[in-house]
Structures are given as C-alpha cells and as structure tokens.
Design a protein around this motif. Structure first.
Motif, PDB file in Angstrom:
ATOM      1  N   UNK A   1       0.861  -1.172   0.006  1.00  0.00           N
ATOM      2  CA  UNK A   1      -0.093  -0.083   0.095  1.00  0.00           C
ATOM      3  C   UNK A   1       0.855   1.268   0.051  1.00  0.00           C
ATOM      4  N   UNK A   2       0.862   2.130  -0.950  1.00  0.00           N
ATOM      5  CA  UNK A   2       1.437   3.284  -1.077  1.00  0.00           C
ATOM      6  C   UNK A   2       0.609   4.661  -0.792  1.00  0.00           C
ATOM      7  N   UNK A   3       0.938   5.637  -0.421  1.00  0.00           N
ATOM      8  CA  UNK A   3       0.340   6.987  -0.483  1.00  0.00           C
ATOM      9  C   UNK A   3       0.418   7.359  -2.050  1.00  0.00           C
ATOM     10  N   UNK A   4      -0.620   8.351  -2.236  1.00  0.00           N
ATOM     11  CA  UNK A   4      -0.504   8.866  -3.557  1.00  0.00           C
ATOM     12  C   UNK A   4       0.886   9.375  -4.146  1.00  0.00           C
ATOM     13  N   UNK A   5       1.103   9.268  -5.212  1.00  0.00           N
ATOM     14  CA  UNK A   5       2.314  10.061  -5.615  1.00  0.00           C
ATOM     15  C   UNK A   5       2.226  11.527  -5.866  1.00  0.00           C
ATOM     16  N   UNK A   6       2.999  12.217  -5.212  1.00  0.00           N
ATOM     17  CA  UNK A   6       2.948  13.812  -5.593  1.00  0.00           C
ATOM     18  C   UNK A   6       4.393  14.020  -6.007  1.00  0.00           C
ATOM     19  N   UNK A   7       4.528  14.704  -7.174  1.00  0.00           N
ATOM     20  CA  UNK A   7       5.917  14.942  -7.513  1.00  0.00           C
ATOM     21  C   UNK A   7       6.529  15.862  -6.554  1.00  0.00           C
ATOM     22  N   UNK A   8       7.715  15.845  -6.266  1.00  0.00           N
ATOM     23  CA  UNK A   8       8.657  16.621  -5.386  1.00  0.00           C
ATOM     24  C   UNK A   8       8.306  16.277  -4.012  1.00  0.00           C
ATOM     25  N   UNK A   9       7.578  15.300  -3.653  1.00  0.00           N
ATOM     26  CA  UNK A   9       7.153  14.968  -1.915  1.00  0.00           C
ATOM     27  C   UNK A   9       7.587  13.557  -1.764  1.00  0.00           C
ATOM     28  N   UNK A  10       7.675  13.374  -0.738  1.00  0.00           N
ATOM     29  CA  UNK A  10       8.015  12.062  -0.158  1.00  0.00           C
ATOM     30  C   UNK A  10       6.491  11.279   0.138  1.00  0.00           C
ATOM     31  N   UNK A  11       6.732   9.872   0.195  1.00  0.00           N
ATOM     32  CA  UNK A  11       5.413   9.317   0.488  1.00  0.00           C
ATOM     33  C   UNK A  11       5.618   8.326   1.399  1.00  0.00           C
ATOM     34  N   UNK A  12       4.542   7.270   1.776  1.00  0.00           N
ATOM     35  CA  UNK A  12       4.763   6.204   2.682  1.00  0.00           C
ATOM     36  C   UNK A  12       4.556   4.960   1.917  1.00  0.00           C
ATOM     37  N   UNK A  13       5.216   3.750   2.403  1.00  0.00           N
ATOM     38  CA  UNK A  13       4.798   2.617   1.946  1.00  0.00           C
ATOM     39  C   UNK A  13       4.454   1.666   3.184  1.00  0.00           C
ATOM     40  N   UNK A  14       3.436   1.093   3.102  1.00  0.00           N
ATOM     41  CA  UNK A  14       2.980  -0.352   4.063  1.00  0.00           C
ATOM     42  C   UNK A  14       3.011  -1.387   3.441  1.00  0.00           C
ATOM     43  N   UNK A  15       3.752  -2.388   4.124  1.00  0.00           N
ATOM     44  CA  UNK A  15       3.745  -3.798   3.416  1.00  0.00           C
ATOM     45  C   UNK A  15       3.073  -4.720   4.603  1.00  0.00           C
ATOM     46  N   UNK A  16       1.977  -5.332   4.250  1.00  0.00           N
ATOM     47  CA  UNK A  16       1.617  -6.442   5.212  1.00  0.00           C
ATOM     48  C   UNK A  16       1.861  -7.743   4.821  1.00  0.00           C
ATOM     49  N   UNK A  17       2.112  -8.708   5.345  1.00  0.00           N
ATOM     50  CA  UNK A  17       2.621  -9.934   5.004  1.00  0.00           C
ATOM     51  C   UNK A  17       1.518 -10.840   4.763  1.00  0.00           C
ATOM     52  N   UNK A  18       1.516 -11.560   3.665  1.00  0.00           N
ATOM     53  CA  UNK A  18       0.433 -12.452   3.006  1.00  0.00           C
ATOM     54  C   UNK A  18       0.561 -13.787   3.914  1.00  0.00           C
ATOM     55  N   UNK A  19      -0.440 -14.508   3.986  1.00  0.00           N
ATOM     56  CA  UNK A  19      -0.296 -15.750   4.647  1.00  0.00           C
ATOM     57  C   UNK A  19       0.094 -15.535   6.279  1.00  0.00           C
ATOM     58  N   UNK A  20       0.084 -14.709   6.999  1.00  0.00           N
ATOM     59  CA  UNK A  20       0.301 -14.656   8.115  1.00  0.00           C
ATOM     60  C   UNK A  20      -0.657 -15.013   9.079  1.00  0.00           C
ATOM     61  N   UNK A  21      -0.793 -15.905   9.705  1.00  0.00           N
ATOM     62  CA  UNK A  21      -1.921 -16.278  10.661  1.00  0.00           C
ATOM     63  C   UNK A  21      -2.572 -15.241  11.576  1.00  0.00           C
TER      64      UNK A  21
END
Length: 166
Positions: free
Chosen positions: A66-86
């Motif tokens: 999951x990523x925040x929307x891309x805005x040129x010249x700005x930083x964003x955030x990425x969140x990764x959540x494990x698949x198949x985690x009980x």
C-alpha cells in the motif's frame, strides 16, 4: 506463544525524489534477508523512483503493498503487510492518506486498517516534513512542523479504533 506482529519502520531517505534518486537495492536485502520475520514494513520518505519496479516485484511475493498517492517533489509512505500470516487479514484492507483535521499543513501520511486475530487494527506510517527554503526563519520552520504535529494529533484524537500502530 500468542500470535504477535513483528514490525519494522525505516526512513529510507528518498529526498522527495530529487537529484535522480534511485531506491537502493540493499533495502530489499535488509527487509527480505536480515528481517525475514517482519510482518509489517513501513517505509517513510518513500518515493516511486528508479528501482521501484524491482522493489515492488520482490516485495509483492511476500507482502500486500500500500502506498500513499504519488505527488511530484514530495515523499510518501509505503506499508507492506505480510501475506499468509496467521490471524492477519489484509485482503479487505481500508486504505487512506487523508487526515481528519482542518490544519493546512499535514505530514506525509498513510493508514491501513486490517484485521488481526479478528480485531481491527490500524497501521499508520507518517513523517513530519521539513521546510527547506533558504529564506525561511527558524521560527517559521518550527511553526511548519508544529502545524503538522497538530494535524496528526487532531486526526489520531478523532479515531475510534482501539488498536493503532504508528
């Protein structure tokens, strides 16, 4: 042993994508090799720059991304959540980059709401931005940061979720 979440957060110094920034490949090694048990990965100062296709391809094998929307010249955030985690259900995640606040200045922000052990949790990645203009006073720089903290506080105070991970 109770079902727990292992989380890593990393400011990867994306520099808003300036100066032909390339996402370093060692980031993947750090996540996939040195932290293989990470269930949630939060990258701040993330930019969809050169190297993103490779990073995405590798991470998508193990994580929902999951990523925040891309805005040129700005930083964003990425969140990764494990698949198949009980106990961790991210297939129907609710994703937002909006903050519930009237503040004008807002931090880089992304929140993902999922279920963990059948209870809703919200994972938040955020970074207070800095004012880099040379003609800005120290007081103005402090005020710029303070306004973002206020926006974040307003938003978090308005949330009704019982479990929030920042």
């Amino acid at each position: 042993m109770p079902n727990i979440l292992r989380i890593i957060e990393w400011n990867i110094n994306g520099r808003s994508g300036y100066m032909q920034y390339t996402i370093p490949k060692f980031i993947i090694d750090e996540i996939m090799i040195h932290n293989p048990e990470a269930d949630i990965v939060v990258l701040t100062e993330f930019v969809m720059a050169s190297g993103w296709d490779y990073i995405r391809e590798v991470l998508e094998k193990k994580y929902h991304l999951f990523t925040s929307p891309y805005i040129s010249g700005q930083n964003g955030v990425l969140i990764a959540i494990r698949k198949n985690k009980e106990g961790l259900e991210a297939d129907s995640a609710i994703v937002s980059s909006d903050l519930n606040t009237a503040q004008i200045e807002k931090p880089n922000y992304l929140q993902v709401s999922v279920l963990f052990n059948n209870k809703p949790i919200t994972i938040i990645g955020t970074r207070i931005r800095v004012e880099t203009s040379n003609d800005t006073t120290e007081e103005q720089k402090k005020s710029f940061k303070y306004e973002q903290f206020k926006a974040l506080d307003n938003h978090l105070s308005s949330m009704h979720d019982k479990y929030v991970i920042c």
